[in-house]
Scaffold this motif. Structure first.
Motif, PDB file in Angstrom:
ATOM      1  N   ILE A   1       0.891  -1.169   0.000  1.00 16.16           N
ATOM      2  CA  ILE A   1       0.000   0.000   0.000  1.00 16.16           C
ATOM      3  C   ILE A   1       0.924   1.212   0.000  1.00 16.16           C
ATOM      4  O   ILE A   1       1.535   1.551   1.018  1.00 16.16           O
ATOM      5  CB  ILE A   1      -0.918   0.025   1.236  1.00 16.16           C
TER       6      ILE A   1
ATOM      7  N   ARG B   1      -4.253   3.293  10.696  1.00 11.81           N
ATOM      8  CA  ARG B   1      -3.321   2.176  10.667  1.00 11.81           C
ATOM      9  C   ARG B   1      -2.372   2.307   9.481  1.00 11.81           C
ATOM     10  O   ARG B   1      -2.696   2.931   8.463  1.00 11.81           O
ATOM     11  CB  ARG B   1      -4.079   0.848  10.528  1.00 11.81           C
TER      12      ARG B   1
ATOM     13  N   HIS C   1      -0.351   0.624   6.236  1.00  7.34           N
ATOM     14  CA  HIS C   1      -0.754  -0.304   5.182  1.00  7.34           C
ATOM     15  C   HIS C   1      -2.251  -0.178   4.885  1.00  7.34           C
ATOM     16  O   HIS C   1      -2.959  -1.166   4.730  1.00  7.34           O
ATOM     17  CB  HIS C   1      -0.415  -1.752   5.553  1.00  7.34           C
ATOM     18  N   LEU C   2      -2.711   1.062   4.802  1.00  2.96           N
ATOM     19  CA  LEU C   2      -4.139   1.340   4.578  1.00  2.96           C
ATOM     20  C   LEU C   2      -4.291   2.680   3.872  1.00  2.96           C
ATOM     21  O   LEU C   2      -3.564   3.639   4.171  1.00  2.96           O
ATOM     22  CB  LEU C   2      -4.874   1.348   5.916  1.00  2.96           C
TER      23      LEU C   2
ATOM     24  N   THR D   1      -6.587  -2.116   2.022  1.00  2.24           N
ATOM     25  CA  THR D   1      -5.645  -2.436   3.093  1.00  2.24           C
ATOM     26  C   THR D   1      -5.116  -3.854   2.945  1.00  2.24           C
ATOM     27  O   THR D   1      -5.772  -4.710   2.351  1.00  2.24           O
ATOM     28  CB  THR D   1      -6.320  -2.278   4.474  1.00  2.24           C
TER      29      THR D   1
ATOM     30  N   HIS E   1      -4.465  -5.397   5.748  1.00  2.00           N
ATOM     31  CA  HIS E   1      -5.058  -6.021   6.928  1.00  2.00           C
ATOM     32  C   HIS E   1      -6.290  -6.820   6.472  1.00  2.00           C
ATOM     33  O   HIS E   1      -6.868  -6.555   5.417  1.00  2.00           O
ATOM     34  CB  HIS E   1      -5.483  -4.977   7.963  1.00  2.00           C
TER      35      HIS E   1
ATOM     36  N   ILE F   1     -10.282   1.284  10.733  1.00  2.08           N
ATOM     37  CA  ILE F   1      -9.156   1.916  10.045  1.00  2.08           C
ATOM     38  C   ILE F   1      -8.224   2.614  11.038  1.00  2.08           C
ATOM     39  O   ILE F   1      -7.081   2.932  10.692  1.00  2.08           O
ATOM     40  CB  ILE F   1      -9.620   2.922   8.967  1.00  2.08           C
TER      41      ILE F   1
END
Length: 468
Positions: free
Chosen positions: A207, A420, A422-423, A453, A455, A464
């Motif tokens: 990301i 977060r 990686h989003l 994401t 995740h 988020i």
């Protein structure tokens, strides 16, 4: 009636009690993901061996019997179930399973219905039978294929915000104008309102932040409206015109749905189908299409019918191996855009290594719609997840949330939220207007918001935020 019980002690309930009727390919895919997400799953199928194997593999309850039978449903625990999902091979049995279940329990119900005869009645059936969803994998696969053929430069095109926004995946050619440029410099190349959400390079999914440098050969996924996507491709020198001619190999349900959509969009369609009776049926159903009765794996027939000159080719036979070989052959003899339908996922890593281009998995299309509904129901009892897609072989997720209430993520500039890593917030849909957000934009009540994401397991928009 045989009942297979768990080998271990019951786990404390974390998710929903779900009954799945039908242990075929879609049923197995659903079991795998729902168990992984912490739900209490019970399966029903008339084939005892299939039930035994699946129940043993995933340590779940299994009942052998007819899923539309009152006694079978009671044996499976329908009275305490939150949701029943009927995905047998019979549309009528799926609808009957859900109808009986709704009369016995207060559970929600989802049915798979594939017959085109019900195509215009889906909304009526859903409302009258009080079902949460009716899914048609072949129709959804056809819609996905049509979106790609209307933008052939893309590998995948996923629709969000009722079709107003799209998540588009493509392979960046070497020596493209973007090759070697950081994402923050994107506006110097194109004024189109797009957001690069994810990049796959060397098997790794990222990301990206603004300083991430894009390289030729990267698999790039971006969010945009259809108009902005077309402009973006034009600005970076990638052709985007719709395919004007399509050869479909295989004349099943998905082929019928796809041909119908392409013809409506002005594309000329030729279907090659082995079964003569099916050809006659398609000739009546699709009078504007050219229907050829022949073996779609016959190289001489394909050449005779113009495979070398057609702009797009879609392999839709019922045999994965045939579809793969047809695609590999087409890429050798033609410059056409090629789409391949794959039903099984056992050898997905091998298939990914073949560089087939655009691959459609009807099983995933069905399971993802159901997983999105289950997550929303588990969180709040009402659906706040509008759409869910898994990206890059389940290594990333794109989720569209409906914002029903104010919360800690609303009315605060995105740059001030403790998001977060990686989003990315890919877009905000506000009253039908697609906003590609900057740090100053806010999420508001009534919006729909799409996040991308790496995740997994997000149920609510507040996921988020970093956990305290």
């Amino acid at each position: 009636m045989p009942v297979l019980k768990r080998n271990s002690k019951p786990k404390p309930k974390q998710g929903l009690d779900i009954i799945i009727v039908g242990c075929g390919k879609v049923g197995k895919a659903l079991v795998e993901q729902l168990v992984n997400e912490g739900h209490d799953v019970t399966i029903i199928d008339q084939k005892a061996q299939r039930v035994a194997e699946l129940a043993s593999s995933f340590d779940i309850m299994g009942v052998t019997g007819n899923g539309a039978s009152f006694s079978t449903l009671m044996e499976a625990g329908i009275e305490r179930a939150d949701l029943i999902i009927a995905v047998t091979q019979s549309d009528e049995l799926n609808l009957l399973c859900c109808t009986v279940a709704k009369r016995v329990a207060k559970c929600s119900a989802i049915a798979r219905v594939r017959n085109p005869d019900y195509g215009n009645e889906i909304g009526y059936l859903r409302d009258k039978l009080e079902l949460a969803m009716i899914l048609n994998p072949e129709l959804e696969a056809a819609r996905e294929a049509a979106r790609i053929l209307f933008m052939p430069s893309a590998l995948e095109v996923n629709a969000f915000a009722n079709g107003q926004a799209e998540l588009i995946k493509f392979k960046l050619p070497a020596d493209n104008i973007l090759d070697g440029k950081p994402i923050m410099k994107l506006s110097n190349v194109s004024s189109a309102s797009v957001l690069i959400c994810a990049i796959e390079r060397g098997g790794e999914v990222v990301i990206p932040a603004g300083d991430f440098v894009i390289n030729g050969g990267d698999i790039v996924t971006f969010a945009a409206s259809r108009r902005a996507a077309v402009k973006f491709f034009a600005d970076i020198g990638i052709k985007t015109h719709s395919a004007k001619s399509t050869m479909i190999i295989g004349g099943g349900k998905a082929a019928y749905y796809l041909a119908q959509k392409l013809i409506e969009g002005g594309t000329s369609v030729k279907i090659i189908e082995l079964d003569r009776q099916r050809c006659e049926e398609l000739s009546v159903l699709l009078p504007k299409a050219v229907i050829i009765n022949g073996d779609g794996t016959d190289v001489d027939l394909l050449k005779e019918e113009g495979i070398e000159y057609v702009e797009s080719i879609v392999a839709l036979t019922g045999i994965d191996e045939e579809n793969i070989l047809l695609t590999l052959h087409a890429r050798q003899v033609s410059d056409a855009k090629v789409i391949t339908k794959i039903n099984r996922i056992n050898f997905k890593d091998v298939i990914s290594g073949l560089d087939l281009g655009s691959v459609i998995y009807p099983r995933y299309i069905t399971s993802e719609a159901i997983i999105g509904y289950v997550r929303a129901k588990n969180e709040s009892g009402d659906s706040n997840i509008e759409t869910l897609y898994h990206l890059f072989d389940h290594r990333a997720e794109a989720i569209e949330f409906k914002i029903y209430e104010e919360s800690e993520v609303t009315d605060t500039p995105l740059m001030e939220l403790d998001l977060r890593k990686h989003l990315l917030v890919a877009f905000i849909n506000r009253n039908g207007k697609i906003i590609i957000p900057t740090g100053q934009d806010c999420i508001k009540r009534g919006d729909t918001v799409m996040i991308v994401t790496t995740h997994t397991g997000f149920n609510d928009i507040t996921d988020i935020l970093k956990k305290q």
